[in-house]
Design a protein around this motif. Structure first.
Motif, PDB file in Angstrom:
ATOM      1  N   LYS A 300      15.689  91.939  91.941  1.00 57.63           N
ATOM      2  CA  LYS A 300      16.006  90.685  91.644  1.00 57.63           C
ATOM      3  C   LYS A 300      15.139  90.228  90.340  1.00 57.63           C
ATOM      4  CE  LYS A 300      16.908  88.457  96.062  1.00 57.63           C
ATOM      5  NZ  LYS A 300      16.043  87.301  97.112  1.00 57.63           N
ATOM      6  N   GLU A 303      17.427  88.308  87.698  1.00 56.29           N
ATOM      7  CA  GLU A 303      17.453  86.895  88.028  1.00 56.29           C
ATOM      8  C   GLU A 303      16.235  86.131  88.133  1.00 56.29           C
ATOM      9  OE1 GLU A 303      18.424  84.255  92.424  1.00 56.29           O
ATOM     10  OE2 GLU A 303      18.563  86.641  92.207  1.00 56.29           O
ATOM     11  N   LEU A 360      22.347  79.152  89.421  1.00 62.04           N
ATOM     12  CA  LEU A 360      20.894  79.152  88.932  1.00 62.04           C
ATOM     13  C   LEU A 360      20.221  77.996  89.201  1.00 62.04           C
ATOM     14  CD1 LEU A 360      18.946  80.668  87.020  1.00 62.04           C
ATOM     15  CD2 LEU A 360      20.235  79.579  85.072  1.00 62.04           C
ATOM     16  N   SER A 363      18.576  78.311  92.483  1.00 63.31           N
ATOM     17  CA  SER A 363      17.663  79.127  92.489  1.00 63.31           C
ATOM     18  C   SER A 363      16.321  78.405  91.999  1.00 63.31           C
ATOM     19  CB  SER A 363      17.729  80.517  91.809  1.00 63.31           C
ATOM     20  OG  SER A 363      18.909  80.959  92.208  1.00 63.31           O
TER      21      SER A 363
END
Length: 586
Positions: A300, A303, A360, A363
């Motif tokens: 990740k 990300e 997003l 997150s």
């Protein structure tokens, strides 16, 4: 007029099948030696960049050699001077022809040199008188020593004797004839005198055919361009197809990948051999931080980088647009309930021209929502979406946050949610030691704490206290410290074995307080029963009650998982209890 070029082959063989192509590759003929040796005029002009580097490799006579860096670097080396400047010394003219000394300087020098014996016996400028060491009555003037030398021919007559050319030539021929007889030594080009007596023979006769000589250089041209090599260059080079196929398959070619089994493998060009192993879903950091599978960070990285960039943008916008943390929080809190939900965060990002997709945004919200209650409170907002260290909480702002008093905020002037405190007083800490400014406490994630309550196999093998015994794992070789055998009661002088009762270099350089009193490491880490440990504490002056000793003994037994503990464990627990008591008193 020059002769027309002649064909290479003048035989009677004719190609009966001119339409059939010959096998192999046809290489174009290159230039001749005459073309290579002919100078191309006018000569090309050398660029200035090349001239600079030519000065480094092949400098002109009298030019300074300058080492440049890159091609377009400025010419600063020609104006630099390296090294240390030399101090001026005595000029050579004063050494070769010194200035005359005055009478006073000469007297001073004579006084300085008068102390030497050699100066008294043979002063400077006078001959050394040896008569004092000769026998008495000897005529010093007329007596001579040594053997008289007979005068011979001077060196000039030896090098250039006063003889005529005929005499010198006659002597040289006589010597040469002797060398011919003894060593077969002939001059270059001299004919051997075989002493033939035939009247038809003369030693000056020349036999054979005269070699033709040309002054136009045609013989040199033939020697440089042999006929066979010239024919090979002009003719087509015929190579066997089998040989050429073999070279293309098994020998490296320029610009091609060497693959000897390309024809036998009927697979696509992007085929990968072997078994594809999937990487683990977790990394070393996930194992050390004991993260659950939903919080693994392996794979990740992209990300996390995008999420960090979004948080950095929000921090910058909040710092530039708002003067206080409370004002920024009220801008995000659209409902005025003291909490920021996901819709409030989406609307605020849209107003700040920060367009985020749903994934997003989720997150970002999950990262900021530390307690996972579905809302971002004031403390979470200050830790993850703002620079709380740069925007300290003022005194009037602290009253609003901790006591719920009202304050006029331009963004939310009509809200009535100031009755409930946004933050508890214990959740504030000083910004710096000795300053009055306060800031919210720093939040930490439970998964960020490293799980350090573990033991590795290596740590158990090499542990001094509590390690595994050697019968649990194979041991090879002889140990340096022979703690496996008892030390002898009386040791010999030649016995250099370390039985574990000798100190190392660190203990010799920095002896401990216990070692100076005769107490060593083995005595401190030795497991002892409860009564013996109590007696040791009483002997060293540590007076504690029985109830407290019982509590200390239980903690030590729980830590070592044994019924008997060492003095070091009791000492560590006493230090921990003393530290906790001093902290509570403060």
């Amino acid at each position: 007029m020059a002769d027309p070029p002649q064909p290479v082959y003048k035989g009677s063989f004719m190609d009966r099948f001119p339409h059939i192509l010959a096998a192999g590759k046809l290489f174009p003929a290159g230039g001749t030696a005459a073309q290579c040796l002919t100078e191309a005029l006018p000569r090309p002009v050398t660029p200035d960049t090349v001239k600079k580097f030519r000065n480094t490799t092949d400098p002109a006579p009298g030019a300074k050699t300058i080492f440049y860096g890159r091609a377009d670097d400025p010419d600063v080396a020609a104006h630099l001077t390296h090294g240390i400047p030399s101090a001026s010394s005595v000029p050579a003219a004063s050494l070769i022809n010194p200035l005359p000394k005055t009478n006073f300087q000469q007297k001073i020098q004579d006084i300085k040199e008068a102390i030497y014996l050699s100066n008294r016996e043979a002063p400077l400028g006078r001959s050394h008188d040896q008569s004092s060491m000769l026998p008495k009555g000897l005529d010093v003037t007329n007596t001579t020593f040594g053997t008289k030398i007979v005068q011979d021919i001077p060196a000039g007559e030896l090098i250039n004797p006063p003889k005529t050319f005929e005499e010198v030539d006659k002597e040289a021929r006589e010597g040469h004839d002797l060398y011919v007889v003894s060593h077969n030594d002939y001059y270059a080009g001299e004919a051997i005198n075989r002493k033939y007596d035939s009247p038809n023979f003369n030693k000056s006769y020349v036999y054979g055919i005269e070699t033709p000589h040309f002054e136009d250089g045609r013989n040199v041209s033939k020697s440089l361009n042999w006929l066979y090599d010239w024919q090979l260059k002009r003719a087509a080079k015929i190579v066997s197809k089998r040989n050429d196929d073999f070279k293309e398959k098994f020998q490296p070619q320029i610009g091609k990948v060497l693959d000897p089994i390309a024809e036998t493998m009927n697979v696509p060009a992007d085929h990968t051999f072997g078994m594809l192993l999937r990487p683990d879903e977790y990394g070393v950091g996930d194992l050390l931080h004991c993260r659950v599978p939903s919080e693994f960070l392996r794979g990740k990285d992209r990300e996390r980088a995008v999420l960090a960039a979004v948080r950095q943008s929000l921090k910058k916008i909040n710092y530039e647009n708002f003067d206080m943390l409370l004002e920024a929080f009220r801008h995000y809190d659209k409902n005025g309930d003291g909490m920021i939900d996901k819709n409030d965060l989406r609307k605020s990002c849209f107003q700040l021209n920060l367009n985020l997709d749903n994934e997003l945004l989720d997150s970002l919200f999950d990262y900021c929502d530390l307690d996972k209650d579905g809302h971002i409170n004031y403390q979470e907002f200050a830790n993850f979406l703002n620079w709380k260290d740069k925007m300290a909480i003022e005194e009037f702002e602290e009253k609003v946050i901790t006591k719920g008093k009202k304050i006029d905020v331009p963004s939310q002037s009509d809200t009535n949610t100031d009755d409930e405190p946004l933050l508890k007083p214990e959740d504030l800490e000083l910004k710096e030691a000795g300053s009055s400014g306060k800031t919210p406490k720093t939040l930490t994630r439970p998964t960020d704490r490293v799980f350090a309550d573990y033991q590795t196999t290596s740590s158990q093998y090499n542990a001094v206290v509590g390690g595994l015994p050697t019968n649990c794992y194979p041991v090879c070789g002889v140990p340096t410290i022979r703690s496996d055998i008892p030390a002898p009661r009386i040791r010999r002088i030649s016995d250099r074995t370390n039985y574990g009762d000798e100190a190392n270099a660190y203990a010799l350089l920095f002896p401990s307080v216990f070692g100076q009193k005769g107490v060593y490491e083995g005595d401190i880490f030795k497991s002892r029963p409860k009564a013996e440990v109590a007696q040791i504490l009483h002997n060293i002056g540590v007076n504690i009650s029985d109830e407290r000793f019982e509590e200390i003994w239980k903690q030590a037994c729980m830590k070592e998982q044994k019924e008997e503990v060492c003095v070091e464990s009791i000492k560590n627990i006493l230090c921990e209890m003393q530290a906790s008591e001093s902290k509570d008193s403060c």
